[in-house]
Design an enzyme around this catalytic site. Structure first.
Site, PDB file in Angstrom:
ATOM      1  N   GLU A 227       0.850  -1.197   0.000  1.00  0.00           N
ATOM      2  CA  GLU A 227       0.000   0.000   0.000  1.00  0.00           C
ATOM      3  C   GLU A 227       0.886   1.246   0.000  1.00  0.00           C
ATOM      4  OE1 GLU A 227      -3.035   0.187   3.009  1.00  0.00           O
ATOM      5  OE2 GLU A 227      -3.512   2.273   2.531  1.00  0.00           O
ATOM      6  N   ARG A 305      -7.904   2.712  13.439  1.00  0.00           N
ATOM      7  CA  ARG A 305      -8.720   1.499  13.314  1.00  0.00           C
ATOM      8  C   ARG A 305      -8.637   0.647  14.591  1.00  0.00           C
ATOM      9  NH1 ARG A 305     -11.714  -1.139   9.503  1.00  0.00           N
ATOM     10  NH2 ARG A 305     -11.413   0.550   8.041  1.00  0.00           N
ATOM     11  N   GLU A 707     -10.549  -8.134   4.666  1.00  0.00           N
ATOM     12  CA  GLU A 707      -9.915  -8.163   5.982  1.00  0.00           C
ATOM     13  C   GLU A 707     -10.730  -8.805   7.100  1.00  0.00           C
ATOM     14  OE1 GLU A 707      -9.490  -3.867   5.465  1.00  0.00           O
ATOM     15  OE2 GLU A 707      -7.540  -4.101   6.383  1.00  0.00           O
TER      16      GLU A 707
END
Lengths: 761, 167
Positions: A227, A305, A707
């Site tokens: 990423e 998160r 995920e």
């Protein structure tokens, strides 16, 4: 994947990853020299021994960077090549170019770098003690935890450790770059995000983004590791091509990849939990020390998160969680499937484990009793809709015959002194959307050709998750044509600009939605054209499987005839689609808002069998019940659940990322880092999807799949802990993931610590 | 040094340096890029090829050692454009995700089925234990091998609703 040309090419060995592409005759291979030492300072660089190898050798240093020597996207703390200090063991210091791969690597080795070493900081708590953070700490809270703890019938506290995890995408990081027309570059990168790479190269080379063309073909796996961290390699290749004027390929060998790139963040966490006498959790507090590594990278988004998932799938009325992002001299830890959520989940599950011990309460019943239900509001103020936590949990209980299974395990353990079984059930509630709000957008470009064939380009990068296959299905359905007419192109900055990386499980959600927007626009133009042909109202007409229908009657006009006619009538058969996920908002000051489009629910049981003499563990079975919404492609989703679970289980029980006391990377190949092999996965792996009800706010009512199922691997940890407890005859507490055989033996031996070098001396 | 070997039925004669691995030789000198480098250390199996009837990690074999040998790679698995039974089964059972391990995996399966035309699930696991796949949980691959060896039918130990029940 079945019936998709790309998969057939894979099966024939024809797929061209970057390193497989034909090499131009004047190609230069690139290699890097990595730092030896976790922190140090470059005093001088002498390239003479490298240059003596071959006249074509070039040694590229920070001084050759024409633009800004910086690739840090959130914070400017990541020089492409360091000018003075380096920050971790394995950081690239210089780049070498040579006509062969072997010469380039030899040249990189021969560059003489005189340096001085500095004292590194490796432990996140030590870093926190020195106020060394990559970003200021962040706290989320709800209710009054202090009062709830004071009034609680039961409390428990403890420390939880979770280790890093290497992505081990089978295709290592790499890039190919060409300087074109003197003033622009073309780059093929093994990246999850073409725009991230494009922006960084523009910055490093001092070019406008329009002068940087970036393409991503199929990746040999990503899992978050490509990423942000494909960027340095693409920038180095582009820099090499820029200064040499020749095409340059930079491909890492495995050891270089594992030493130089970031992995899942290790966390060290202190928690406190409280419950009333009926086993209802009343309060939870946690202090997360995230080992962020040497630079900021994506650490704040990952911590975000973690905080959002601090309560797991549980209703906890009083809560306070604080995240500290600690700067250390280790590789910059980065995105890895789950993105901070698994670390948060492991802590809350450890806390429930602790309080169930304190109360003498069955852990499965305690978990069930505290599950989220419809209308609950999260600690960040988001009311939950279509909550399926209890439904999934109960389905796991039912499918596994939990009560009988538990009795069976107890009977087995009573009669087997040297073998023990253990089982655990873990619920799942996973928020879907990028936690950084502006990233929740997708783009697509759709061309319908005059022969009826359709070309779809989006920002989504294919890395094995079959996002292309899902997007093709969405396009076929939206246009009303057979799937065979759709071709999904590689990802390129020429077709879709300002993309976000294919990450956060949202690849299909946002890019599929954007493709749908474009397809529906073209469909509407075609139906308007058809209405003029048939003197009918466009509202009466529709397209289905390549046929034009009027009402429910077939008009005998085919898709191809309609398209050809529209093309001749100068109807625009191309459209750009843009999607911006609606309804998202978040106030960072109050830590309240609605940061997710929806949540994914589920539950899993994992059962293990432990050999108490040698600490060997066999995962016997896993039963997973998962919420995929209305699946766009159930087989793809099934494969994603299975693969994510395998990685979660690997993280929990097997994959141990180690660094020496001096910060030296100890895990730098598959001989020093174990990943799941075919024997590791349970013989009985049962995956079931919840019924397709409800209407999640996503494309065609589907739910993201990449995920969330990784969380189920955590059940493996607690299953093994139960087996260890059965062997010991107590309720020993140890939350130190991964629970590898060495640690298991330590726990069985009663010391509760890992048998290490000291024991051997 | 000059070596002569057969790859997928064709004969090749080339000069090679002593340190060149069979993997590099196949990929860079002959253009058989279907064989991948995953680790370069004989651990991951992505570079598996069949040499004189036995699977080898081609990153651990010198090209010189392959002088006179008969080498088979993933490119030779399909014949005249037609997928082999194994490839068709991998396709049917969705045993491919990113695809990077697939070539080596299929070579191991081919070797297994050559030695043992009807392997049990346990024998399948032993047959592919040297091949890592990071994307799947191996279930689809096991299913594909059972199918390729004609062992999928009715009853327990079989594929049911897309799932493998082999407890």
């Amino acid at each position: 994947m079945k019936g998709v040309p790309e998969a057939l090419r894979n099966l024939r060995g024809e797929t061209a990853y970057i390193d497989d592409l034909p090499e131009p005759r004047d190609l230069l291979h690139a290699a890097v020299q990595l730092s030896e030492g976790a922190r140090g300072k470059i005093l001088s660089i002498d390239p003479s021994r490298a240059l003596a190898l071959d006249p074509a050798v070039r040694v590229v240093t920070a001084h050759d960077v024409p633009g800004e020597n910086q690739i840090g996207s959130a914070v400017p703390d990541e020089p492409l090549l360091p000018e003075g200090e380096w920050e971790y063991w394995g950081q690239p210091l210089v780049l070498c170019l040579a006509p062969t791969r072997q010469l380039a690597r030899e040249a990189a080795r021969l560059v003489t770098i005189v340096s001085e070493t500095l004292r590194p900081v490796l432990d996140p708590r030590e870093a926190a003690g020195q106020d060394a953070f990559v970003m200021p700490s962040r706290t989320q809270s709800m209710g009054n935890p202090g009062a709830a703890f004071a009034a609680a019938a039961f409390t428990a506290e403890g420390r939880v450790e979770s280790g890093g995890q290497e992505h081990l995408y089978l295709e290592t990081q790499g890039a190919y770059a060409e300087r074109r027309d003197g003033d622009r570059v073309f780059v093929i990168s093994s990246t999850q995000g073409t725009t991230i790479v494009q922006r960084a190269i523009a910055r490093v080379l001092g070019l406008p983004q329009s002068g940087v063309e970036v393409e991503a073909r199929r990746l040999g796996g990503g899992f978050g590791g490509k990423e942000d961290q494909a960027t340095p390699w693409a920038c180095l290749a582009a820099l090499g091509a820029w200064v040499s004027g020749k095409p340059v390929k930079l491909y890492l060998d495995r050891a270089t990849d594992m030493r130089a790139t970031g992995k899942r963040h290790p966390y060290s966490t202190d928690f406190r939990i409280a419950a009333d006498k009926d086993g209802r959790i009343t309060a939870f507090e946690a202090d997360y020390y995230q080992n962020s590594g040497s630079s900021c990278d994506l650490s704040p988004a990952i911590m975000s998160r973690t905080l959002f998932h601090a309560a797991g799938a549980y209703r906890i009325p009083n809560l306070r969680v604080t995240g500290r992002m600690c700067r250390t001299n280790l590789p910059s830890f980065t995105a890895f499937r789950g993105f901070g959520a698994p670390q948060g989940y492991f802590v809350i599950e450890a806390a429930l484990d602790a309080i169930s011990n304190r109360m003498g309460f069955d852990p499965v019943e305690l978990r069930r009793r505290n599950l989220l239900s419809e209308g609950d509001v999260t600690h960040y103020g988001m009311p939950l809709k279509e909550v399926r936590a209890i439904e999934a949990f109960d389905r796991v209980l039912e499918k596994t015959g939990w009560k009988a299974l538990r009795a069976d395990i107890e009977a087995f353990n009573a009669s087997h002194p040297l073998e023990k079984r253990g089982a655990a059930i873990i619920p799942n509630c996973f928020g879907v959307s990028f936690t950084k709000l502006p990233m929740n957008r997708g783009g697509a470009l759709v061309h319908v050709h005059a022969d009826g064939s359709v070309l779809v380009s989006t920002g989504a990068v294919e890395m094995g998750q079959q996002v292309s296959r899902k997007i093709a299905r969405i396009a076929a359905k939206s246009l009303g044509v057979p799937l065979e007419l759709i071709r999904v192109e590689r990802t390129s900055s020429l077709t879709v600009a300002n993309t976000v990386p294919t990450a956060a499980s949202t690849g299909c959600d946002i890019n599929g939605a954007a493709a749908r927007v474009a397809c529906l626009e073209i469909r509407d133009r075609l139906l308007a054209h058809a209405a003029t042909l048939r003197a009918s109202g466009p509202g009466l007409l529709s397209l289905e499987e390549g046929r034009l229908l009027e009402g429910s009657a077939d008009t005998s006009m085919t898709w191809k005839q309609l398209v050809t006619s529209a093309d001749e009538s100068r109807v625009d058969l191309s459209a750009h689609g843009y999607w911006s996920t609606p309804g998202l908002f978040y106030d960072m000051k109050t830590e309240r808002g609605s940061p997710f489009a929806y949540h994914v629910y589920g539950a899993a049981l994992v059962e293990v069998r432990l050999d108490c003499l040698c600490g060997r563990v066999k995962v016997e079975r896993a039963t997973i019940v998962h919420d995929a919404g209305t699946s766009i492609d159930p087989v793809v989703d099934l494969c994603q659940v299975e693969g994510a679970f395998a990685q979660g289980l690997g993280w929990a029980l097997l994959e141990e990322l180690r660094f020496g006391a001096d910060g030296r990377p100890m895990s730098d190949n598959l001989s020093t880092y174990k990943v799941p092999d075919v024997h590791f996965l349970p013989a009985r792996l049962d995956i079931e999807f919840l019924s397709e009800t409800g209407s999640p706010a996503s494309v065609l009512n589907s739910k993201a799949i990449g995920e969330p199922p990784l969380i189920y691997g955590i059940a493996g940890y607690f299953a093994l802990l139960e087996a260890i407890r059965a062997a010991r005859g107590d309720r020993i507490e140890s939350w130190d993931l991964p629970l590898v055989p060495e640690k298991v033996l330590g726990l069985l031996a009663g010391t509760g610590r890992v048998l290490g070098q000291k024991d051997l001396q | 040094m000059r070596i002569t070997l057969k790859v997928n039925g064709g004969t090749y004669t080339r000069e090679v340096e002593g340190h060149r691995t069979l993997l590099r030789f196949l990929r860079e000198d002959l253009g058989f890029t279907g064989t991948k480098e995953g680790c370069g250390a004989g651990e991951c199996g992505a570079c598996t090829v069949i040499m004189d009837g036995k699977t080898v990690n081609s990153c651990m074999v010198l090209a010189l050692e392959a002088d006179g040998a008969n080498v088979e790679t993933i490119e030779g698995e399909a014949s005249a454009g037609k997928l082999s039974v194994i490839q068709e089964a991998f396709d049917r059972h969705h045993a491919v995700q990113c695809g990077y391990c697939t070539g080596g995996m299929i070579m191991s399966v081919r070797d297994l089925l050559h030695r043992n035309p009807k392997p049990s699930v346990e024998e399948i696991k032993e047959g592919i234990e040297g091949n890592f796949c990071r994307c799947t949980g191996y279930q689809q691959i096991i299913e594909a091998v059972l199918d390729a060896s004609g062992q999928l039918g009715e009853g327990p130990g079989q594929v049911r609703e897309g799932r493998l029940e082999h407890a």
